[in-house]
Design a protein around this motif. Structure first.
Motif, PDB file in Angstrom:
ATOM      1  N   ASN A 137       0.815  -1.217   0.000  1.00 28.55           N
ATOM      2  CA  ASN A 137       0.000   0.000   0.000  1.00 28.55           C
ATOM      3  C   ASN A 137       0.847   1.266   0.000  1.00 28.55           C
ATOM      4  N   ILE A 138       1.886   1.273   0.837  1.00 33.27           N
ATOM      5  CA  ILE A 138       2.754   2.453   0.932  1.00 33.27           C
ATOM      6  C   ILE A 138       3.399   2.765  -0.424  1.00 33.27           C
ATOM      7  N   LEU A 139       3.788   1.710  -1.128  1.00 32.04           N
ATOM      8  CA  LEU A 139       4.491   1.897  -2.406  1.00 32.04           C
ATOM      9  C   LEU A 139       3.532   1.938  -3.604  1.00 32.04           C
ATOM     10  N   GLY A 140       2.247   1.723  -3.341  1.00 37.33           N
ATOM     11  CA  GLY A 140       1.288   1.630  -4.442  1.00 37.33           C
ATOM     12  C   GLY A 140       1.733   0.574  -5.440  1.00 37.33           C
ATOM     13  N   ALA A 141       2.244  -0.539  -4.901  1.00 37.78           N
ATOM     14  CA  ALA A 141       2.865  -1.555  -5.761  1.00 37.78           C
ATOM     15  C   ALA A 141       1.843  -2.544  -6.323  1.00 37.78           C
ATOM     16  N   GLU A 142       2.182  -3.044  -7.478  1.00 39.86           N
ATOM     17  CA  GLU A 142       1.350  -4.078  -8.106  1.00 39.86           C
ATOM     18  C   GLU A 142       1.958  -5.442  -7.764  1.00 39.86           C
ATOM     19  N   VAL A 143       1.119  -6.356  -7.252  1.00 38.21           N
ATOM     20  CA  VAL A 143       1.621  -7.685  -6.883  1.00 38.21           C
ATOM     21  C   VAL A 143       1.630  -8.576  -8.125  1.00 38.21           C
ATOM     22  N   ILE A 144       2.776  -9.160  -8.416  1.00 37.23           N
ATOM     23  CA  ILE A 144       2.895 -10.008  -9.602  1.00 37.23           C
ATOM     24  C   ILE A 144       2.775 -11.483  -9.231  1.00 37.23           C
ATOM     25  N   THR A 145       3.493 -11.890  -8.181  1.00 37.63           N
ATOM     26  CA  THR A 145       3.354 -13.269  -7.686  1.00 37.63           C
ATOM     27  C   THR A 145       3.270 -13.242  -6.160  1.00 37.63           C
ATOM     28  N   GLY A 146       2.743 -14.327  -5.599  1.00 39.47           N
ATOM     29  CA  GLY A 146       2.732 -14.500  -4.144  1.00 39.47           C
ATOM     30  C   GLY A 146       1.706 -13.665  -3.413  1.00 39.47           C
ATOM     31  N   GLU A 147       0.578 -13.398  -4.052  1.00 42.89           N
ATOM     32  CA  GLU A 147      -0.530 -12.636  -3.444  1.00 42.89           C
ATOM     33  C   GLU A 147      -0.951 -13.267  -2.103  1.00 42.89           C
TER      34      GLU A 147
ATOM     35  N   SER B 275      12.604   3.403  -0.898  1.00 40.17           N
ATOM     36  CA  SER B 275      13.278   3.128   0.376  1.00 40.17           C
ATOM     37  C   SER B 275      12.888   4.184   1.408  1.00 40.17           C
ATOM     38  N   GLY B 276      12.879   5.456   0.991  1.00 37.57           N
ATOM     39  CA  GLY B 276      12.535   6.555   1.895  1.00 37.57           C
ATOM     40  C   GLY B 276      11.121   6.426   2.425  1.00 37.57           C
ATOM     41  N   LEU B 277      10.206   6.073   1.551  1.00 40.44           N
ATOM     42  CA  LEU B 277       8.805   5.913   1.970  1.00 40.44           C
ATOM     43  C   LEU B 277       8.677   4.821   3.027  1.00 40.44           C
ATOM     44  N   LEU B 278       9.330   3.693   2.795  1.00 33.98           N
ATOM     45  CA  LEU B 278       9.234   2.574   3.744  1.00 33.98           C
ATOM     46  C   LEU B 278       9.926   2.918   5.061  1.00 33.98           C
ATOM     47  N   TYR B 279      11.066   3.575   4.957  1.00 30.75           N
ATOM     48  CA  TYR B 279      11.820   3.936   6.173  1.00 30.75           C
ATOM     49  C   TYR B 279      11.020   4.907   7.031  1.00 30.75           C
ATOM     50  N   SER B 280      10.421   5.907   6.380  1.00 33.22           N
ATOM     51  CA  SER B 280       9.682   6.902   7.163  1.00 33.22           C
ATOM     52  C   SER B 280       8.396   6.319   7.738  1.00 33.22           C
ATOM     53  N   ASN B 281       7.986   5.179   7.227  1.00 31.59           N
ATOM     54  CA  ASN B 281       6.832   4.492   7.802  1.00 31.59           C
ATOM     55  C   ASN B 281       7.237   3.436   8.828  1.00 31.59           C
ATOM     56  N   GLY B 282       8.523   3.407   9.169  1.00 24.48           N
ATOM     57  CA  GLY B 282       8.959   2.553  10.284  1.00 24.48           C
ATOM     58  C   GLY B 282       9.688   1.283   9.899  1.00 24.48           C
ATOM     59  N   LEU B 283       9.875   1.016   8.612  1.00 25.89           N
ATOM     60  CA  LEU B 283      10.593  -0.202   8.221  1.00 25.89           C
ATOM     61  C   LEU B 283      12.094   0.110   8.150  1.00 25.89           C
ATOM     62  N   ARG B 284      12.867  -0.519   9.013  1.00 23.82           N
ATOM     63  CA  ARG B 284      14.299  -0.239   9.097  1.00 23.82           C
ATOM     64  C   ARG B 284      15.113  -1.128   8.150  1.00 23.82           C
ATOM     65  N   GLY B 285      16.393  -0.745   7.984  1.00 18.88           N
ATOM     66  CA  GLY B 285      17.298  -1.527   7.144  1.00 18.88           C
ATOM     67  C   GLY B 285      17.754  -2.789   7.861  1.00 18.88           C
TER      68      GLY B 285
END
Lengths: 117, 144
Positions: free
Chosen positions: A8-18, A102-112
């Motif tokens: 959702n954060i990335l507005g990504a399209e799921v290709i496999t593994g839904e 990466s910035g979007l995910l990091y600012s939403n709390g996902l760390r490296g």
């Protein structure tokens, strides 16, 4: 963070593994160098990459990555999709660049990932 | 190939084809699933998988073909990677992180960053490399 939130954060399209979107993800790594990715130790990690070839799925399999996000709107070829399905790797594609995604995910709390040094 | 459930009977051998980027990685994937089935610790499997994958990519990228053998002996996993020429000109350079002789085509696949051999060594408890114009031989032991 659930894989679904990442989508959702990335507005990504799921290709496999839904089916695996409820998995919990602890950390992320961004790289186009598969040998760098192979030095990761984190188990519940995802990879963001601009690399678009079957070796990304092989690498994911070797170190048990939960998901791969292709950046900059890359569309994988049929052989890559087939391999991802076979190895049960979640594959998504986002229009964001590697930096922005990466910035979007990091600012939403996902760390490296923590490196094994 | 004999993949008995008994760890100590594991003896695997795979031939690796030069420039076969489509199948590159299958050997490591196969080894990984066999070691999983006999209940080897996940951390050990991960090291073995990284070592065999990097060795497999090296054979595909740099050599005229070769093979990877793996056996379990006591508390050690022993991996032998052998390839036919052209060999590594300067082993100490090849062991340096970042040094690579790979082509642009290989780099486009995400390899050839000069991390392969250093990665292999890092994951090994024992590491030996020999190379001549005839070929290159790696002997790796990973303890569990």
């Amino acid at each position: 963070m659930k894989l679904r939130e990442i989508q959702n954060i990335l507005g990504a399209e799921v290709i496999t593994g839904e089916d695996f979107l409820n998995k919990d993800i602890q950390s992320a790594f961004g790289s186009d160098l598969m040998s760098d990715v192979l030095t990761l130790v984190d188990e519940k990690a995802i990879l963001l990459t601009g690399l678009n070839n079957p070796q990304i799925i092989r690498t994911a399999e070797i170190i048990d990555l939960f998901a791969i996000i292709l950046v900059r709107g890359k569309t994988p070829e049929e052989d890559l999709i087939k391999l991802a399905e076979e190895k049960k790797v979640t594959l998504m594609t986002t229009n964001h660049t590697l930096y922005t995604a990466s910035g979007l995910l990091y600012s939403n709390g996902l760390r490296g990932v923590k490196l094994d040094e | 190939m004999n993949n008995s459930k008994d760890k100590n009977k594991i003896k695997l051998e795979y031939s690796i084809i030069s420039n076969d980027f489509k199948r590159a990685g299958e050997t490591s994937s196969n080894i990984k699933s066999i070691l999983k089935k006999v209940g080897i610790d996940n951390k050990v499997i991960r090291k073995v998988a990284i070592v065999t994958y990097e060795a497999e990519m090296n054979i595909v990228i740099h050599s005229y073909g070769g093979n990877i053998k793996l056996m379990v002996e006591g508390n050690n996993i022993i991996i032998n990677a052998y390839d036919k020429g052209p060999g590594i000109e300067d082993i100490s350079l090849a062991m340096k992180e970042g040094y690579s002789t790979a082509t642009d085509e290989v780099r486009e696949l995400g390899f050839g960053a000069g991390m392969g051999l250093p990665n292999i060594k890092k994951c090994s408890d024992y590491f030996k490399i020999e190379s001549s114009t005839e070929g290159t031989r790696l002997l790796i032991k990973i303890s569990f």
